[in-house]
Structures are given as structure tokens and as C-alpha cells.
Design an enzyme around this catalytic site. Sequence first.
Site, PDB file in Angstrom:
ATOM      1  N   GLU A   1      48.312 126.154   3.151  1.00 18.79           N
ATOM      2  CA  GLU A   1      49.719 125.761   3.031  1.00 18.79           C
ATOM      3  C   GLU A   1      49.868 124.446   2.271  1.00 18.79           C
ATOM      4  O   GLU A   1      50.631 124.347   1.318  1.00 18.79           O
ATOM      5  CB  GLU A   1      50.325 125.620   4.432  1.00 18.79           C
ATOM      6  CG  GLU A   1      51.801 125.283   4.422  1.00 18.79           C
ATOM      7  CD  GLU A   1      52.638 126.445   3.900  1.00 18.79           C
ATOM      8  OE1 GLU A   1      52.691 127.485   4.548  1.00 18.79           O
ATOM      9  OE2 GLU A   1      53.225 126.309   2.815  1.00 18.79           O
TER      10      GLU A   1
ATOM     11  N   ASP B   1      70.599 137.447 -10.729  1.00 20.07           N
ATOM     12  CA  ASP B   1      70.864 138.316  -9.582  1.00 20.07           C
ATOM     13  C   ASP B   1      69.695 139.286  -9.399  1.00 20.07           C
ATOM     14  O   ASP B   1      69.255 139.915 -10.359  1.00 20.07           O
ATOM     15  CB  ASP B   1      72.166 139.085  -9.849  1.00 20.07           C
ATOM     16  CG  ASP B   1      72.726 139.723  -8.591  1.00 20.07           C
ATOM     17  OD1 ASP B   1      72.119 139.552  -7.516  1.00 20.07           O
ATOM     18  OD2 ASP B   1      73.777 140.377  -8.706  1.00 20.07           O
ATOM     19  N   ILE B   2      69.189 139.383  -8.191  1.00 15.19           N
ATOM     20  CA  ILE B   2      68.074 140.292  -7.902  1.00 15.19           C
ATOM     21  C   ILE B   2      68.662 141.549  -7.265  1.00 15.19           C
ATOM     22  O   ILE B   2      69.353 141.464  -6.246  1.00 15.19           O
ATOM     23  CB  ILE B   2      67.060 139.637  -6.932  1.00 15.19           C
ATOM     24  CG1 ILE B   2      66.622 138.259  -7.452  1.00 15.19           C
ATOM     25  CG2 ILE B   2      65.863 140.560  -6.703  1.00 15.19           C
ATOM     26  CD1 ILE B   2      65.946 138.263  -8.794  1.00 15.19           C
TER      27      ILE B   2
ATOM     28  N   ASP C   1      51.599 123.964  -1.481  1.00  9.00           N
ATOM     29  CA  ASP C   1      52.850 123.208  -1.609  1.00  9.00           C
ATOM     30  C   ASP C   1      52.673 122.032  -2.561  1.00  9.00           C
ATOM     31  O   ASP C   1      53.509 121.782  -3.436  1.00  9.00           O
ATOM     32  CB  ASP C   1      53.300 122.668  -0.236  1.00  9.00           C
ATOM     33  CG  ASP C   1      53.586 123.771   0.765  1.00  9.00           C
ATOM     34  OD1 ASP C   1      53.674 124.946   0.348  1.00  9.00           O
ATOM     35  OD2 ASP C   1      53.708 123.459   1.967  1.00  9.00           O
TER      36      ASP C   1
ATOM     37  N   SER D   1      56.606 130.410   1.475  1.00  8.47           N
ATOM     38  CA  SER D   1      55.952 129.104   1.403  1.00  8.47           C
ATOM     39  C   SER D   1      55.812 128.614  -0.022  1.00  8.47           C
ATOM     40  O   SER D   1      55.790 127.417  -0.278  1.00  8.47           O
ATOM     41  CB  SER D   1      54.538 129.189   1.982  1.00  8.47           C
ATOM     42  OG  SER D   1      54.554 128.922   3.340  1.00  8.47           O
TER      43      SER D   1
ATOM     44  N   GLY E   1      75.077 140.814  -6.442  1.00  6.95           N
ATOM     45  CA  GLY E   1      75.709 139.774  -5.622  1.00  6.95           C
ATOM     46  C   GLY E   1      74.760 139.298  -4.540  1.00  6.95           C
ATOM     47  O   GLY E   1      73.569 139.651  -4.517  1.00  6.95           O
TER      48      GLY E   1
ATOM     49  N   ASP F   1      72.715 138.967  -1.188  1.00  4.35           N
ATOM     50  CA  ASP F   1      72.188 139.915  -0.203  1.00  4.35           C
ATOM     51  C   ASP F   1      71.239 139.180   0.741  1.00  4.35           C
ATOM     52  O   ASP F   1      70.729 138.100   0.408  1.00  4.35           O
ATOM     53  CB  ASP F   1      71.481 141.088  -0.909  1.00  4.35           C
ATOM     54  CG  ASP F   1      70.399 140.626  -1.870  1.00  4.35           C
ATOM     55  OD1 ASP F   1      69.419 140.004  -1.412  1.00  4.35           O
ATOM     56  OD2 ASP F   1      70.529 140.856  -3.094  1.00  4.35           O
TER      57      ASP F   1
END
Length: 642
Positions: free
Chosen positions: A303, A601-602, A307, A560, A620, A622
Amino acid sequence: MKLTVAYLVATFVALCVAAPAPSSYVVHEKRETQLDKWIKRDSKLNKDSIVPVSIGLTQRNLDNGHDFLMDVSHPDSPNFGKHWSMDKLKATFAPAPETIASVKSWLAENGIEDGRHKVSQSETWVKFDATVAEVEALLRTDYNIYTSKDSGEERLACEDYSVPAHLKQHIDFITPTIHFDAVVKITKKKRDLVTRSPRVRPSTQIKSGQVAAQSDLSFPLSTCDTYITPDCLRVLYNFPNGTLNKSSYGIVEYTPQAYLQDDLNLFYSTLTPYVPQGTAPIFDSIDGGVLQTTEEDFSLNGESDLDLEYAISLVYPQKVTLYQTGDLEVGASFNNFLDAIDGSYCTSGGGDVTVDDLDSTYPDPAAGGYKSKDCGIYKPAAVISTSYAYNEADLPAAYMVRQCNEYLKLGLLGTTILYSSGDYGVAGNSGQCCVNPGCEGGTYNDGGSGTFNPSFPGTCPYITSVGATQVKSGTAVTATQPEEACETVIYSGGGFSNVFPIPAYQLLAVEAYFLLHKPTYTSAQYNNSRVTRGFPDVSANGANYVIGINGQLGLVYGTSASSPTFGSIITLINEQRAVNGKGSVGFLNPVIYLNHGAFNDITSGGNQGCGTAGFTAVAGWDPLTGLGTPNYQKLLKIYLAI
Ligand SMILES: *[C@@H]1O[C@H](CO)[C@@H](O)[C@H](O)[C@H]1NC(C)=O
Ligand SMILES: *[C@@H]1O[C@H](CO)[C@@H](O)[C@H](O)[C@H]1NC(C)=O
Ligand SMILES: *[C@@H]1O[C@H](CO)[C@@H](O)[C@H](O)[C@H]1NC(C)=O
């Protein structure tokens, strides 16, 4: 005649003061969380045992907090960007003098006089030690010892507790009460009651895949659908290399997780040679936070390596701050971190008040534990990204609301708070799903099916929740070709809160979603009332990230990855605003929900979980990819115009 009436009234008042009606007590909190993991023991509790009691006072003006935040965060407000000082924050929200006075006089009436209790510096907590018998009388309750079926740990708790009706509005909650707060080590040494780790810890939102073959040392843009690198992200989200060092960006990690400098160096030399070897984050240690190297493996380094490698490289030469939180003995929770960056939130004021079951207690009396408590010691960075989360169902509602209001306050100070939305689609951490609708009772199914389990703080309306996408297989990366919802190794966390009401900024987006793409699930699966907060707000790539990990290159997956990437883009925007004499962007949501056009937009992919296909990405907003992935140039234009 008149005289007589006055006389009668006076007598009546005097009588009332002398003998308050017992019926004036009302139930303040009642346990709704699971009991099946805890067995109530019949053995007698020593009523003389000492309990450290904390009363959380209601703060003033919190009902105006939302409006205050919109005033500095809404693009149409003349005060956009006029963030508050810490002093103004403290003065505005400190409990009213009447709150403190009425709680004190109630304690005094019950034999807990001024000398015995202490008000925290922030004036938000009253703390005292009392015997079990005293607390039982004060709160009209009965304490019992409960044993955990899993760990055998013992806790002191009650089923419900009451306070005088006139005090209800002045008290948030009291511990230890219904939350299995106090570990039972019945001795007269009060510290021993609270020596331990929290019941639940925040979970990382990362998974590892195969290690990239060592021959794959070059990662051209043509392979972004299988290997994500900083160069891929710059193309996808249309942002340049960093050139400035004018803002601040913070990454939060929880000990024992730690980054390894060798891994950072391997990453720089392979993927971002413009970052000099040895480049490290600014190290802000909180509550004894250390970079442990006694144990190294993916679960301890993955992690932090991920990051920091991405955050540092994407904003370089901007320095990144690492908030390394918690000692090696008891670790830490989000509240421990928040205490360190906002002294006015700090539960201790130099003392030792915590929500014992959920936060770590500092000073930590364990051998090797951190012998202090960090309160307001660091200034919050302009953008703070955290890739850890809880399930809503793990935490009491009052606790989450109090913490969520703290994120609101950080927004007032001009900080952008980002949290990854989770890696298990509609399920909670580790794929947990609830037995009851609305996760009522917080009980999980063993079999991976059941009610959807939203993540916290993803559902807090005052943070920006970041979901995950992936590059469509076989497609080249461009700034206009949309990705799809992440379905490789992980599924983007998303759904609807069971606790937090829908914020005004999200109403239209969620209404449009239900109007045009109403999911077929019922209230047996999720909170379909349309009156609760939907999440995530936005998304960014979360699949196939190449990282340096334990001396090798590896591939990782997770929201993450999405959160630090999104935070880097906001940091680059803050720097351009600085060049133009403007402050940080602060709380994002009121601006971004009015500017869908700044996002790709996905519209394909799902977030399966709990034995269902989950929600589906649609045109839009979701509940798995939010508004979509960012286009830096478009967002920058918007943010330079306000
Ligand atoms: C940005 O950095 C990359 C290395 O990741 C380098 O190849 C590229 O030339 C840089 N672009 C600019 C405009 O400096
Ligand atoms: C960025 O600024 C910080 C604080 O002003 C400074 O310590 C650091 O050296 C700078 N980093 C670079 C790469 O210039
Ligand atoms: C949804 O959550 C709200 C707020 O907690 C609650 O009042 C409502 O009963 C819930 N509805 C369903 C269908 O679960």
C-alpha cells in the site's frame, strides 16, 4: 389574590428543584449492532471497578456546517475559495457554554463534582473516572461483561443508556456504553481498562497480481492496457509533468504498513528517471508512526509503496507529505489521524479520551508504546488521499456522523479529502455482505451473499470518494477514449449509504440515475430510498499498476491506486491556481457535480458482489464510477475561472 398566585408559583418551583421527576430521563443510545459475536456473561461484575467515562458534547453551529461549507465551495458563491482559519473554525463549532454548564451540573447532582472531571482543550469532551455503580446510576443502565466468540476478549458494555431529557440535545454520545468499548481487565489501575488495539482497523484497498517479468523493463504507451505507468496516466487524464513546488499533498498510511526507499528508487529508475534516487516524502509521524523494516512483504509494503511511488512521481518536484500514523503496538484509526491535524477535534486535549473500542488509545501504556498523544501538531495538506476504509456496518452511526463532520471542517479549511471507495464492488472489505436489509445489526453472512455493504468514509457527504476503472483491453490510451469500470482482480466499491442523507449537490445526478437506469434490486439488497448518499463521486484507473515492491516490479490493483492518482491531478490544479494567486480548491463535490463535462463518462462494466452482478456503469453518474475519470485540462479551466 395576585400575591397568593405568586406565592403558589414560587412554592411549586421550589418543589421542582428539590425533587426532579425521575421520568425526565430518556434513552440516548440503544445497541443495534450484532450480539451474536458477543456472549453476555452472568459472572458478577465488580461494581467498584473504575471506568473511564467520556461524554461527547454536541458542538455549536453544526446544523449550519453544510451551508458554511457550500459558501466556500460552491462555484456560484461569492466566497468561493475564502477558506477559514483554524481559529474561526474552533470558535464557530465549540460547544455552547450552556452545553458545558448543564452537563457539569448534572454530573455534580450525581456526586461527580468539578474536581473529578475534566473538559478537553477543544471543549468537546467531558471526561472523568467513576465506579461501575456510579455510572449505572448516572445513566440508568446496567453494565455487563461480554466475551468475544472469536477472540475471547472481554468487554464492558450495556444494552442502552439514558440521560435527562433536557440534556439530550447537548450530548452526542457517551463511552463506554453500547459499543463494546472497554476491555475488561478489572483492576483498580484505570489505564489497564483501555490497553489494546481497536476492534476494527481500517483496511487497505489493494490487491497484488503477478510480478511483472523482469525483462519487461520498458513500458511503452502501447502496453497501457496491461501495464499502467505514470506516462499512461498522463495521457489518459490529459495532465502534464509537474514543474512546480507551490502547494502541498499528503498521503496517509497506518503503521505497521510502511514504504521502502529501495522500492521507491527502483520505481524511479524504471519509470520516472526525472525523480532523483533517494527522493523521499516529508515524514510526519503521528502517535509514534514509524517506518518499520523488521518485517517486509506485500501486505506490509504494498500500500505505502504504491501510494508514494505514484503520488511523488506525478507531482514532482512538488514534495509529498507522508502522515505515518500509529505506533507498532496499537496502530491507529482515522480519528487518531484527524486529532493530529486538527487540535480542535482532538479527543484528548492532552488527556486520554478516545472512543476506546474504535480508536487507539494514546499515550499507549504498552511496553514500546508511544508515550504521548499527538493533538493538532500538523497543518493539513491542501489535498489528502487515504487508501484505507471501513464498512459502514462496522461502526456506530453517531461515531461516523461525528467523524464526517470533521471532514466538513477540513473542507472549510480548504483541504480536499479523498478516500478510495473499496475493492469488492457492492460488498464490503474482504467481500463481506450483511444478513439484514440496511445492514441492520451489522451482522455479516459467511457465504459472500446478502445485503450490499457500503464503505465508510466513502458515504460521508463531505469527502470525495474515488472508484476504479481500467483501460479496455486492446485499446490505445488517449485523453478521449473512455475506460470501463474495473473488473480485473478488483471491482470498484460503490452504492448507497444506509446512514448519510443525500447531499444537495448530488440530488440531480442520483435522480437522473434512478430515472433513466433504475437498478432492478430491491430494498432487500440496498437502500433504494433515493434519499441517501450515493458513492463514489469520481474514478481513476485502478488496474495493472506497475510498482516497485520488495525489490521487484509487481502489478497491483485497487481503488488504492485510483485515489492517490486523482489526488495528484488535484494537486497539479492547486499549483496552477497558486501561480494565478488563488488558493487551494478545497472540497470538490459542489464544483464537479455541476461540471460533468470535465470528466470522461464511464458507461461499461459492473461492480459485482454479494452474489449479484452489482450496479452497471451508465451514461451520467453511477454508483461504481461516479461522474467518471478526470480530464485535467478541462478541470483546470474550470478551476482557474472561479
Ligand atoms: C515528462 O516525463 C516523461 C518521463 O516520464 C518524459 O519522457 C517526458 O519527456 C516529460 N515531458 C515533458 C514535457 O517534460
Ligand atoms: C519543495 O519545497 C519544500 C518546502 O518549501 C522544500 O523543502 C523542497 O526541497 C522543495 N522540493 C524541490 C524538489 O524543490
Ligand atoms: C435508507 O436509509 C435511510 C436513512 O438511514 C432510512 O431512513 C431508510 O429506512 C432506509 N431505507 C431502506 C429501504 O433501507
